[in-house]
Design an enzyme around this catalytic site. Sequence first.
Site, PDB file in Angstrom:
ATOM      1  N   HIS A  75     -35.097   9.628  47.106  1.00 11.64           N
ATOM      2  CA  HIS A  75     -33.614  10.235  46.708  1.00 11.64           C
ATOM      3  C   HIS A  75     -33.595  11.423  47.505  1.00 11.64           C
ATOM      4  O   HIS A  75     -34.519  12.132  47.689  1.00 11.64           O
ATOM      5  CB  HIS A  75     -33.984  10.495  45.211  1.00 11.64           C
ATOM      6  N   TYR A 110     -24.854  17.893  39.277  1.00 10.62           N
ATOM      7  CA  TYR A 110     -24.811  19.030  38.691  1.00 10.62           C
ATOM      8  C   TYR A 110     -23.338  19.564  38.520  1.00 10.62           C
ATOM      9  O   TYR A 110     -22.743  19.717  39.427  1.00 10.62           O
ATOM     10  CB  TYR A 110     -25.474  20.185  39.513  1.00 10.62           C
ATOM     11  N   PRO A 146     -36.805  23.648  33.718  1.00  7.85           N
ATOM     12  CA  PRO A 146     -36.555  22.226  34.094  1.00  7.85           C
ATOM     13  C   PRO A 146     -35.321  21.995  35.287  1.00  7.85           C
ATOM     14  O   PRO A 146     -35.314  20.962  35.651  1.00  7.85           O
ATOM     15  CB  PRO A 146     -36.447  21.194  32.945  1.00  7.85           C
ATOM     16  N   LYS A 206     -39.924  21.301  38.840  1.00  6.05           N
ATOM     17  CA  LYS A 206     -41.128  21.845  39.531  1.00  6.05           C
ATOM     18  C   LYS A 206     -42.469  21.495  38.760  1.00  6.05           C
ATOM     19  O   LYS A 206     -43.624  21.702  39.396  1.00  6.05           O
ATOM     20  CB  LYS A 206     -41.136  23.287  39.825  1.00  6.05           C
ATOM     21  N   TYR A 217     -35.757  23.234  47.364  1.00  8.21           N
ATOM     22  CA  TYR A 217     -35.543  22.363  46.270  1.00  8.21           C
ATOM     23  C   TYR A 217     -36.433  21.244  46.271  1.00  8.21           C
ATOM     24  O   TYR A 217     -36.833  20.643  45.144  1.00  8.21           O
ATOM     25  CB  TYR A 217     -34.179  21.452  46.530  1.00  8.21           C
TER      26      TYR A 217
END
Length: 405
Positions: free
Chosen positions: A84, A213, A305, A309, A402
């Site tokens: 992804h 998001y 979250p 990570k 990211y």
Amino acid sequence: MRESQNCRRALCDSADVVVLGAGPAGLLLGNLLLAAGIDCVVLERAARSHVQTRPRAGFLAPNTVRILDRHGLADGLHRDGRTHGTCEFRTGDGRFRLDYSALGRGEQHTVYPQQNLVTDLLTHYLDAGGRIRFRTEAVAVHDADGPQPYVTTREPDGRPTRWDARYVAGCDGRHGAARRSLPPDAVRHHHDHGVSWLGLLAEAPPSLDAVGYAVHDRGFAGHMARSPQVTRYYLQCRRGASADAWSEERIWDELDLRMRATEHGPLHRGPIIERGVVDLACDVVEPLRHGSLLLAGDAASLTAPAAAKGANLAVLEAELLAGALAEALAGGDGTALDRYSAQSLAHIWRAQEFTQWMTGLLHAIPGQDPSGGSFFHASLRRARLDSLRTSRAHQDWFAENYVGV
């Protein structure tokens, strides 16, 4: 005969390394120690069925995949995982997508549910002859500053027992025995972001081919695919709210509103099969070594979250710790153990910094004014999102952090 039985019992209740916790950190550590010929045992307070089914995040960083590949532990994720590399931001100014796999270092995530990874690691560990004790609760770690540390435990029937060790690896989370046994000079850094999420698992196919998001005046909403049939959603909610306070209809209506479904397309609806409230906070212990007690995974640090990570840090720390323990026990060289804390904390603080930035990007600060966030903070968020939309340099920085740990 009695003396011989006592000796066998003593050997059974000892190991060079006692690992507390059968999550990603503890199980990877157990596998790597076993492969290095180090005598170890994993103690886990939950039942095996719970360990293999407790849902957690599923975004594996490229470095995590490389570590698992390096040790022959990646067959499952290569077979069933999905790569992804795209995320989509939705705001009042429209939407934009980042193909982060083509930005920064050109890397992408692998989507593989954490319970599947845990099952893979556990199966490999047991098939290799590894020792694990389920439903065995670690109560405390003793004498970590001396040459003979030990762990007091409670068996499933309530019987107290003891495990002698040369080293104890605390991988049992922030509420486990390892943290409870830290000396007074251990420093705990804690920061509450002041944000809460209603975490949802829906039996519904993903509505986007990207991580979604949504930044909205009513609060954040998130969309993350877990499988072709199941999707993870998040809704920012009031601190202290009950997970059952919202009906399914209200949940889907709020998701539609915040993700602007009328503008960008409807969401696939389905039964909500899991829900829970998460208060976003970060937590770091320094140092990660206290004599013979060493921390990894959530026992070492907790990240909010927003940037996925936690499991990736756990895998990185487990590999570092396994190598250091093998050098100390098999080679008599403690140099790597001396470096372990500083090495791991460098990665932890970098992850914390990006998580802090990501949390601020996505959320209004509650309690500032009736609109859910100060005008000043909302204007900063808008400027950051605009920069992320238009600046290649900003996009490259985002992509590198990211996927990185």
